[in-house]
Design a protein around this motif. Sequence first.
Motif, PDB file in Angstrom:
ATOM      1  N   TYR A  76      22.119  -6.755 -10.408  1.00 64.53           N
ATOM      2  CA  TYR A  76      23.472  -7.112 -10.846  1.00 64.53           C
ATOM      3  C   TYR A  76      24.090  -5.981 -11.660  1.00 64.53           C
ATOM      4  CZ  TYR A  76      26.923  -9.142 -14.056  1.00 64.53           C
ATOM      5  OH  TYR A  76      28.044  -9.365 -14.813  1.00 64.53           O
ATOM      6  N   THR A  77      23.330  -5.442 -12.608  1.00 66.29           N
ATOM      7  CA  THR A  77      23.845  -4.379 -13.463  1.00 66.29           C
ATOM      8  C   THR A  77      24.204  -3.136 -12.656  1.00 66.29           C
ATOM      9  OG1 THR A  77      22.496  -5.166 -15.321  1.00 66.29           O
ATOM     10  CG2 THR A  77      23.319  -2.905 -15.444  1.00 66.29           C
ATOM     11  N   ILE A  78      23.307  -2.721 -11.766  1.00 66.52           N
ATOM     12  CA  ILE A  78      23.551  -1.528 -10.953  1.00 66.52           C
ATOM     13  C   ILE A  78      24.797  -1.710 -10.090  1.00 66.52           C
ATOM     14  CG2 ILE A  78      22.672  -0.142  -9.038  1.00 66.52           C
ATOM     15  CD1 ILE A  78      19.853  -0.623 -10.160  1.00 66.52           C
ATOM     16  N   LYS A  79      24.890  -2.844  -9.402  1.00 65.52           N
ATOM     17  CA  LYS A  79      26.016  -3.057  -8.495  1.00 65.52           C
ATOM     18  C   LYS A  79      27.345  -3.112  -9.233  1.00 65.52           C
ATOM     19  CE  LYS A  79      23.669  -5.388  -4.663  1.00 65.52           C
ATOM     20  NZ  LYS A  79      23.594  -6.619  -3.849  1.00 65.52           N
ATOM     21  N   GLU A  80      27.362  -3.785 -10.375  1.00 66.39           N
ATOM     22  CA  GLU A  80      28.608  -3.870 -11.142  1.00 66.39           C
ATOM     23  C   GLU A  80      29.043  -2.497 -11.641  1.00 66.39           C
ATOM     24  OE1 GLU A  80      30.562  -7.018 -11.957  1.00 66.39           O
ATOM     25  OE2 GLU A  80      29.520  -7.010 -10.023  1.00 66.39           O
ATOM     26  N   LEU A  81      28.102  -1.719 -12.165  1.00 66.50           N
ATOM     27  CA  LEU A  81      28.448  -0.401 -12.690  1.00 66.50           C
ATOM     28  C   LEU A  81      28.884   0.547 -11.576  1.00 66.50           C
ATOM     29  CD1 LEU A  81      25.633   0.057 -15.362  1.00 66.50           C
ATOM     30  CD2 LEU A  81      28.059  -0.421 -15.787  1.00 66.50           C
ATOM     31  N   LEU A  82      28.194   0.515 -10.456  1.00 60.49           N
ATOM     32  CA  LEU A  82      28.580   1.394  -9.348  1.00 60.49           C
ATOM     33  C   LEU A  82      29.953   1.026  -8.789  1.00 60.49           C
ATOM     34  CD1 LEU A  82      25.222   1.825  -7.371  1.00 60.49           C
ATOM     35  CD2 LEU A  82      26.333   3.472  -8.897  1.00 60.49           C
ATOM     36  N   ALA A  83      30.327  -0.240  -8.930  1.00 57.52           N
ATOM     37  CA  ALA A  83      31.642  -0.689  -8.461  1.00 57.52           C
ATOM     38  C   ALA A  83      32.730  -0.470  -9.508  1.00 57.52           C
ATOM     39  CB  ALA A  83      31.576  -2.167  -8.081  1.00 57.52           C
ATOM     40  N   GLY A  84      32.345   0.079 -10.669  1.00 60.61           N
ATOM     41  CA  GLY A  84      33.321   0.348 -11.719  1.00 60.61           C
ATOM     42  C   GLY A  84      33.693  -0.864 -12.542  1.00 60.61           C
ATOM     43  N   ARG A  85      32.890  -1.930 -12.444  1.00 60.62           N
ATOM     44  CA  ARG A  85      33.160  -3.135 -13.223  1.00 60.62           C
ATOM     45  C   ARG A  85      32.242  -3.207 -14.444  1.00 60.62           C
ATOM     46  NH1 ARG A  85      33.349  -5.207  -7.762  1.00 60.62           N
ATOM     47  NH2 ARG A  85      31.150  -5.784  -7.955  1.00 60.62           N
ATOM     48  N   LYS A  86      32.659  -3.963 -15.441  1.00 63.71           N
ATOM     49  CA  LYS A  86      31.850  -4.153 -16.643  1.00 63.71           C
ATOM     50  C   LYS A  86      30.948  -5.371 -16.460  1.00 63.71           C
ATOM     51  CE  LYS A  86      33.739  -5.758 -20.447  1.00 63.71           C
ATOM     52  NZ  LYS A  86      34.461  -5.838 -21.742  1.00 63.71           N
ATOM     53  N   PRO A  87      29.629  -5.174 -16.396  1.00 63.81           N
ATOM     54  CA  PRO A  87      28.736  -6.327 -16.285  1.00 63.81           C
ATOM     55  C   PRO A  87      28.686  -7.090 -17.606  1.00 63.81           C
ATOM     56  CG  PRO A  87      27.464  -4.304 -16.493  1.00 63.81           C
ATOM     57  CD  PRO A  87      28.902  -3.895 -16.382  1.00 63.81           C
ATOM     58  N   LEU A  88      28.588  -8.394 -17.524  1.00 60.53           N
ATOM     59  CA  LEU A  88      28.610  -9.252 -18.704  1.00 60.53           C
ATOM     60  C   LEU A  88      27.235  -9.861 -18.935  1.00 60.53           C
ATOM     61  CD1 LEU A  88      31.981 -11.102 -18.046  1.00 60.53           C
ATOM     62  CD2 LEU A  88      31.595  -9.000 -19.360  1.00 60.53           C
ATOM     63  N   PHE A  89      26.842  -9.928 -20.205  1.00 66.65           N
ATOM     64  CA  PHE A  89      25.518 -10.419 -20.571  1.00 66.65           C
ATOM     65  C   PHE A  89      25.597 -11.256 -21.840  1.00 66.65           C
ATOM     66  CE2 PHE A  89      25.273  -6.039 -18.984  1.00 66.65           C
ATOM     67  CZ  PHE A  89      24.476  -6.180 -17.860  1.00 66.65           C
ATOM     68  N   GLY A  90      24.470 -11.933 -22.124  1.00 73.01           N
ATOM     69  CA  GLY A  90      24.265 -12.512 -23.434  1.00 73.01           C
ATOM     70  C   GLY A  90      23.802 -11.424 -24.395  1.00 73.01           C
ATOM     71  N   PRO A  91      23.154 -11.786 -25.493  1.00 72.48           N
ATOM     72  CA  PRO A  91      22.741 -10.778 -26.483  1.00 72.48           C
ATOM     73  C   PRO A  91      21.663  -9.813 -25.991  1.00 72.48           C
ATOM     74  CG  PRO A  91      22.811 -12.974 -27.452  1.00 72.48           C
ATOM     75  CD  PRO A  91      22.943 -13.169 -25.971  1.00 72.48           C
ATOM     76  N   LEU A  92      20.831 -10.234 -25.039  1.00 72.99           N
ATOM     77  CA  LEU A  92      19.756  -9.389 -24.478  1.00 72.99           C
ATOM     78  C   LEU A  92      18.774  -8.926 -25.548  1.00 72.99           C
ATOM     79  CD1 LEU A  92      21.757  -7.094 -21.991  1.00 72.99           C
ATOM     80  CD2 LEU A  92      20.749  -9.342 -21.571  1.00 72.99           C
ATOM     81  N   ASP A  93      18.426  -9.808 -26.473  1.00 70.57           N
ATOM     82  CA  ASP A  93      17.523  -9.387 -27.544  1.00 70.57           C
ATOM     83  C   ASP A  93      16.098  -9.910 -27.344  1.00 70.57           C
ATOM     84  OD1 ASP A  93      18.150 -12.010 -27.991  1.00 70.57           O
ATOM     85  OD2 ASP A  93      18.995 -11.707 -29.990  1.00 70.57           O
ATOM     86  N   GLN A  94      15.769 -10.331 -26.096  1.00 67.45           N
ATOM     87  CA  GLN A  94      14.395 -10.716 -25.793  1.00 67.45           C
ATOM     88  C   GLN A  94      13.581  -9.499 -25.353  1.00 67.45           C
ATOM     89  OE1 GLN A  94      17.274 -11.488 -24.139  1.00 67.45           O
ATOM     90  NE2 GLN A  94      16.789 -12.740 -22.351  1.00 67.45           N
ATOM     91  N   MET A  95      12.262  -9.568 -25.554  1.00 70.23           N
ATOM     92  CA  MET A  95      11.380  -8.505 -25.101  1.00 70.23           C
ATOM     93  C   MET A  95      11.153  -8.637 -23.600  1.00 70.23           C
ATOM     94  SD  MET A  95      10.694  -6.574 -27.654  1.00 70.23           S
ATOM     95  CE  MET A  95       9.257  -5.645 -27.108  1.00 70.23           C
ATOM     96  N   TRP A  96      11.057  -7.478 -22.919  1.00 67.30           N
ATOM     97  CA  TRP A  96      10.975  -7.503 -21.453  1.00 67.30           C
ATOM     98  C   TRP A  96      10.054  -6.398 -20.955  1.00 67.30           C
ATOM     99  CZ3 TRP A  96      13.590 -11.731 -20.160  1.00 67.30           C
ATOM    100  CH2 TRP A  96      13.716 -12.059 -18.808  1.00 67.30           C
ATOM    101  N   ASP A  97       9.621  -6.576 -19.722  1.00 73.02           N
ATOM    102  CA  ASP A  97       8.805  -5.563 -19.055  1.00 73.02           C
ATOM    103  C   ASP A  97       9.245  -5.492 -17.595  1.00 73.02           C
ATOM    104  OD1 ASP A  97       6.898  -3.760 -18.225  1.00 73.02           O
ATOM    105  OD2 ASP A  97       5.236  -5.174 -18.257  1.00 73.02           O
ATOM    106  N   PHE A  98       9.652  -4.325 -17.155  1.00 69.62           N
ATOM    107  CA  PHE A  98      10.002  -4.103 -15.756  1.00 69.62           C
ATOM    108  C   PHE A  98       8.977  -3.169 -15.126  1.00 69.62           C
ATOM    109  CE2 PHE A  98      14.296  -5.099 -17.424  1.00 69.62           C
ATOM    110  CZ  PHE A  98      14.662  -6.086 -16.525  1.00 69.62           C
TER     111      PHE A  98
END
Length: 298
Positions: free
Chosen positions: A179-201
């Motif tokens: 979602y983030t990649i596609k929105e940014l490549l399309a020139g749009r601002k992706p929307l999120f919550g606070p994103l303050d959880q720990m993550w592993d990709f």
Amino acid sequence: MERVIISGATGFIGKWLVKEMLQNEIEVTVIIRNTAKLDQDWIDRVTIVETNDYETVQLEQKDYDAFYHLAWSGVDTKDKNKINVQLQNIPLALSAMNLAHYIGCKKFIATGTVAEYTMCDSVMNAANRQTPSDFYGAAKVAVFYALEVLSRQINIPFIWAQLPSTFGEGRNDDNIVIYTIKELLAGRKPLFGPLDQMWDFLYVSEVVKALRLLGQYGIPGKTYGIGSGEYSYLKEYILRIRDMINPKLELGIGELPVTGQKVMSSCVGIYDLVKDTGFRVQIGFEEGMRKTIDYYKR
């Protein structure tokens, strides 16, 4: 390991797992529902069984080292709380294990998910009690216990592999990375919550390498967490993705309303994976993400 069976070979991870096996000169049989979805890069290099019913499968070859069960209905976010869709995966998994036993597979490896532990607020231990928050995670937990019982009854070695948040070329759903990649490549601002959880990709080629190593060295009866072993706040990952595309682009972090639910982490310990198989990450987040971004640019 010389010969394996893979169900779900038309899925994102399944296609990469077939490629990983072939690159390591391992013979592959795939059990699929629709040959139209097979990867054309390796379609002529595998044995194909097309069926919706594992009970009817007849195989001349019966000397397999491992059966990898990846087939799963309802992986898209829109389907994860459809109870009937998720529950149909339980008899499918049991049929796959029965087939593996019938043809004499030395190991049966099925894939779980970190979504089994959504209620964790720290790094997850694969041996802990699962606490899912949707029917996708609940169905995975149910399949694990059902397979564990059946494996004892029919005496087949069983390994449960919990997959991490996986990214890479070919993934095309509403995962936060895509979602983030596609929105940014399309020139749009992706929307999120606070994103303050720990993550592993973890990049997909590393995930399937871990699965291959579990087939070779994994200890039956164990549950293995798969991941990078390095964790950051989800916000930091999203910022890094933005900076790789264009540091000047806007991110709508914190602009979506908070649901009021407790913020959960999505990272699992990989001590047993490293200890038992020697797994080491070779393609880290930066390199894997650049490959993924380039793919979506093309």
